[in-house]
Design a protein around this motif. Structure first.
Motif, PDB file in Angstrom:
ATOM      1  N   UNK A   1     -68.791  40.060  -7.419  1.00  0.00           N
ATOM      2  CA  UNK A   1     -68.661  39.994  -5.957  1.00  0.00           C
ATOM      3  C   UNK A   1     -69.823  39.203  -5.348  1.00  0.00           C
ATOM      4  N   UNK A   2     -71.016  39.476  -5.849  1.00  0.00           N
ATOM      5  CA  UNK A   2     -72.197  38.786  -5.335  1.00  0.00           C
ATOM      6  C   UNK A   2     -72.156  37.296  -5.674  1.00  0.00           C
ATOM      7  N   UNK A   3     -71.757  36.987  -6.892  1.00  0.00           N
ATOM      8  CA  UNK A   3     -71.657  35.575  -7.290  1.00  0.00           C
ATOM      9  C   UNK A   3     -70.653  34.857  -6.400  1.00  0.00           C
ATOM     10  N   UNK A   4     -69.509  35.489  -6.154  1.00  0.00           N
ATOM     11  CA  UNK A   4     -68.498  34.869  -5.293  1.00  0.00           C
ATOM     12  C   UNK A   4     -69.048  34.631  -3.885  1.00  0.00           C
ATOM     13  N   UNK A   5     -69.771  35.616  -3.364  1.00  0.00           N
ATOM     14  CA  UNK A   5     -70.326  35.473  -2.006  1.00  0.00           C
ATOM     15  C   UNK A   5     -71.344  34.324  -1.953  1.00  0.00           C
ATOM     16  N   UNK A   6     -72.185  34.240  -2.959  1.00  0.00           N
ATOM     17  CA  UNK A   6     -73.214  33.190  -2.951  1.00  0.00           C
ATOM     18  C   UNK A   6     -72.617  31.802  -3.169  1.00  0.00           C
ATOM     19  N   UNK A   7     -71.563  31.745  -3.981  1.00  0.00           N
ATOM     20  CA  UNK A   7     -70.912  30.444  -4.178  1.00  0.00           C
ATOM     21  C   UNK A   7     -70.274  29.947  -2.879  1.00  0.00           C
ATOM     22  N   UNK A   8     -69.911  30.888  -2.017  1.00  0.00           N
ATOM     23  CA  UNK A   8     -69.255  30.521  -0.766  1.00  0.00           C
ATOM     24  C   UNK A   8     -70.244  30.245   0.359  1.00  0.00           C
ATOM     25  N   UNK A   9     -71.505  30.559   0.135  1.00  0.00           N
ATOM     26  CA  UNK A   9     -72.509  30.447   1.191  1.00  0.00           C
ATOM     27  C   UNK A   9     -73.354  29.181   0.982  1.00  0.00           C
ATOM     28  N   UNK A  10     -73.113  28.192   1.792  1.00  0.00           N
ATOM     29  CA  UNK A  10     -73.809  26.913   1.607  1.00  0.00           C
ATOM     30  C   UNK A  10     -75.299  27.003   1.915  1.00  0.00           C
ATOM     31  N   UNK A  11     -75.667  28.040   2.654  1.00  0.00           N
ATOM     32  CA  UNK A  11     -77.086  28.209   3.011  1.00  0.00           C
ATOM     33  C   UNK A  11     -77.896  28.837   1.882  1.00  0.00           C
ATOM     34  N   UNK A  12     -77.185  29.441   0.954  1.00  0.00           N
ATOM     35  CA  UNK A  12     -77.888  30.283  -0.040  1.00  0.00           C
ATOM     36  C   UNK A  12     -78.173  29.530  -1.339  1.00  0.00           C
ATOM     37  N   UNK A  13     -78.622  28.314  -1.216  1.00  0.00           N
ATOM     38  CA  UNK A  13     -78.806  27.469  -2.407  1.00  0.00           C
ATOM     39  C   UNK A  13     -79.801  28.086  -3.397  1.00  0.00           C
ATOM     40  N   UNK A  14     -80.963  28.460  -2.904  1.00  0.00           N
ATOM     41  CA  UNK A  14     -82.002  28.987  -3.799  1.00  0.00           C
ATOM     42  C   UNK A  14     -81.583  30.302  -4.425  1.00  0.00           C
ATOM     43  N   UNK A  15     -81.026  31.165  -3.577  1.00  0.00           N
ATOM     44  CA  UNK A  15     -80.596  32.482  -4.053  1.00  0.00           C
ATOM     45  C   UNK A  15     -79.501  32.334  -5.116  1.00  0.00           C
ATOM     46  N   UNK A  16     -78.615  31.396  -4.866  1.00  0.00           N
ATOM     47  CA  UNK A  16     -77.519  31.151  -5.803  1.00  0.00           C
ATOM     48  C   UNK A  16     -78.063  30.632  -7.137  1.00  0.00           C
ATOM     49  N   UNK A  17     -78.965  29.672  -7.053  1.00  0.00           N
ATOM     50  CA  UNK A  17     -79.532  29.096  -8.276  1.00  0.00           C
ATOM     51  C   UNK A  17     -80.235  30.163  -9.108  1.00  0.00           C
ATOM     52  N   UNK A  18     -80.973  31.020  -8.415  1.00  0.00           N
ATOM     53  CA  UNK A  18     -81.698  32.072  -9.130  1.00  0.00           C
ATOM     54  C   UNK A  18     -80.724  33.026  -9.813  1.00  0.00           C
ATOM     55  N   UNK A  19     -79.709  33.451  -9.070  1.00  0.00           N
ATOM     56  CA  UNK A  19     -78.756  34.416  -9.619  1.00  0.00           C
ATOM     57  C   UNK A  19     -78.014  33.831 -10.813  1.00  0.00           C
ATOM     58  N   UNK A  20     -77.602  32.566 -10.688  1.00  0.00           N
ATOM     59  CA  UNK A  20     -76.853  31.963 -11.782  1.00  0.00           C
ATOM     60  C   UNK A  20     -77.727  31.785 -13.015  1.00  0.00           C
ATOM     61  N   UNK A  21     -78.956  31.383 -12.787  1.00  0.00           N
ATOM     62  CA  UNK A  21     -79.860  31.213 -13.922  1.00  0.00           C
ATOM     63  C   UNK A  21     -80.103  32.555 -14.613  1.00  0.00           C
ATOM     64  N   UNK A  22     -80.328  33.559 -13.803  1.00  0.00           N
ATOM     65  CA  UNK A  22     -80.567  34.901 -14.332  1.00  0.00           C
ATOM     66  C   UNK A  22     -79.330  35.433 -15.068  1.00  0.00           C
ATOM     67  N   UNK A  23     -78.175  35.212 -14.475  1.00  0.00           N
ATOM     68  CA  UNK A  23     -76.947  35.775 -15.031  1.00  0.00           C
ATOM     69  C   UNK A  23     -76.537  35.108 -16.339  1.00  0.00           C
ATOM     70  N   UNK A  24     -76.743  33.802 -16.411  1.00  0.00           N
ATOM     71  CA  UNK A  24     -76.239  33.075 -17.567  1.00  0.00           C
ATOM     72  C   UNK A  24     -77.310  32.755 -18.601  1.00  0.00           C
ATOM     73  N   UNK A  25     -78.514  33.241 -18.377  1.00  0.00           N
ATOM     74  CA  UNK A  25     -79.615  32.923 -19.288  1.00  0.00           C
ATOM     75  C   UNK A  25     -79.290  33.201 -20.759  1.00  0.00           C
ATOM     76  N   UNK A  26     -78.597  34.317 -21.093  1.00  0.00           N
ATOM     77  CA  UNK A  26     -78.348  34.568 -22.520  1.00  0.00           C
ATOM     78  C   UNK A  26     -77.491  33.514 -23.208  1.00  0.00           C
ATOM     79  N   UNK A  27     -76.773  32.696 -22.453  1.00  0.00           N
ATOM     80  CA  UNK A  27     -75.879  31.756 -23.141  1.00  0.00           C
ATOM     81  C   UNK A  27     -76.275  30.295 -22.963  1.00  0.00           C
ATOM     82  N   UNK A  28     -77.456  30.048 -22.418  1.00  0.00           N
ATOM     83  CA  UNK A  28     -77.889  28.657 -22.253  1.00  0.00           C
ATOM     84  C   UNK A  28     -77.968  27.948 -23.606  1.00  0.00           C
ATOM     85  N   UNK A  29     -77.552  26.718 -23.611  1.00  0.00           N
ATOM     86  CA  UNK A  29     -77.682  25.905 -24.819  1.00  0.00           C
ATOM     87  C   UNK A  29     -76.630  26.180 -25.871  1.00  0.00           C
TER      88      UNK A  29
END
Lengths: 160, 209
Positions: B71-99
């Protein structure tokens, strides 16, 4: 770019932290063969032990128990890479774990990191985020093994 | 269900329901394999899934426990103002599968937590993380008027899934056509109706002709 993997592998330099230890800590022998790091104890650095270790306090760095079991107790917080024979997580563990026998994450346990162990057991309700390398049970090596006698019931092999 | 797994269920008192899967068996890696396989699970770590995969394949299982944050990811993807917050969440969420490049991605209900617009983001993400021959498995809805209860999924056997009831319902009721349109780099290889109104699907990368 968010796909860049952040480097989290840098082991922290041993730093003295109140109220307790720092650097390379060797856990002394204790009666019954189990050492306990109490709830108020914080350790930063490397921890080596040649007996089973229960952590109710905090460890940051690395934990090496070659032939023994690490238990992260309910109040324990271990932010460290761990090498052990077996690991049981009742509290919080952040770091990579290499175990020669098994890793058990209990219903109250939370772990983030990568696991390399022949047996990994999660109780329902436990929290895990990370990767599990399933190499030891490699069916490719044993050709078509479908049943898994190694998968044990939650808590059935913890010796408790 | 192994006797040990059943015993664990009785101990925890978790309410579960079994679903027949017509597609899972066709996508899960199985022995004997000549190389390690990689499976990515968007859901929470599930005891049955780990037990089943330990018994049947070798390689790496990565668990993201992402649906709890969907739900949070969907909200942040829809919020154009939340660039930094979105980047942080995505990096945090997907860190185990990078590379990594995965052979199988288990989306479960994740698509049903994203708006139509944000399914395009999922398309790009899968394009990056799936190996060339990789497949993704998940659920959409068969009927947009029927509500779908949120569930936590696990793999009990090649043809059987285990679902634990979660509170609430999935927020979006995407149909198969929406998925075809929004995941434009992929094609739905197969889909099968399940007993609760979910449509189980498998997608693969489109091949150039």
């Amino acid at each position: 770019m968010f796909f860049d993997k952040r480097s989290q592998k840098n082991a922290p330099a041993p730093v003295v932290s109140e109220p307790v230890a720092s650097g390379v800590a060797s856990i002394p022998s204790s009666r019954g063969g189990v050492a306990v790091i109490g709830a108020t104890v914080k350790i930063k650095g490397e921890v080596h032990s040649e007996e089973d270790l229960t952590v109710e306090g905090q460890i940051e760095g690395s934990v090496i128990l070659k032939n023994n079991e690490l238990v992260v107790g309910a109040s324990g917080r271990v932010h460290a890479d761990v090498t052990a024979k077996a690991v049981k997580v009742d509290g919080e563990l952040h770091g990579d774990v290499e175990a020669t026998e098994r890793v058990l994450i209990t219903v109250n346990g939370s772990m983030r990191g990568n696991i390399q162990a022949p047996r990994v057991i999660l109780e329902d309700g436990s929290k895990f985020k990370g990767s599990i390398d399933m190499n030891e049970a490699a069916p490719a090596k044993t050709f078509g093994v479908v049943s898994n006698p190694k998968v044990a019931a939650s808590g059935d092999s913890t010796g408790e | 269900m192994s006797p040990n797994h059943a015993a664990a269920k009785r101990q925890t008192g978790v309410s579960t329901e079994l679903f027949k899967s017509g597609l899972m068996g066709g996508i899960l890696p199985s022995a004997p394999q000549t190389r390690a396989q990689k499976v990515l699970d968007f859901g929470a770590a599930h005891a049955a899934t780990i037990a089943h995969l330990q018994a049947t394949f070798w390689g790496r299982l990565t668990v993201l426990d992402l649906i709890s944050q969907a739900d949070l990811i969907n909200a942040l993807l829809s919020d154009e103002e939340a660039v930094d917050q979105r980047a942080y969440l995505l990096e945090e969420s997907f860190e185990p599968c990078f590379g990594q490049a995965y052979d199988v991605v288990l989306l479960w209900d994740f698509a049903l937590y994203l708006s139509d617009e944000n399914l395009g983001w999922l398309n790009d993400w899968l394009d990056t993380m799936l190996s060339f021959q990789g497949v993704a498995h998940g659920f959409v809805c068969h009927n947009a008027t029927r509500s779908i209860a949120a569930k936590r999924w696990g793999i009990l056997a090649q043809d059987q899934l285990e679902a634990e009831s979660e509170s609430g319902q999935v927020p979006y009721r995407h149909l198969r056509g929406v998925l075809s349109r929004t995941l434009s780099d992929f094609e739905i290889e197969k889909s099968v109706l399940m007993k609760d109104g979910r449509l189980e699907f498998v997608i693969r990368r489109k091949t150039t002709r």
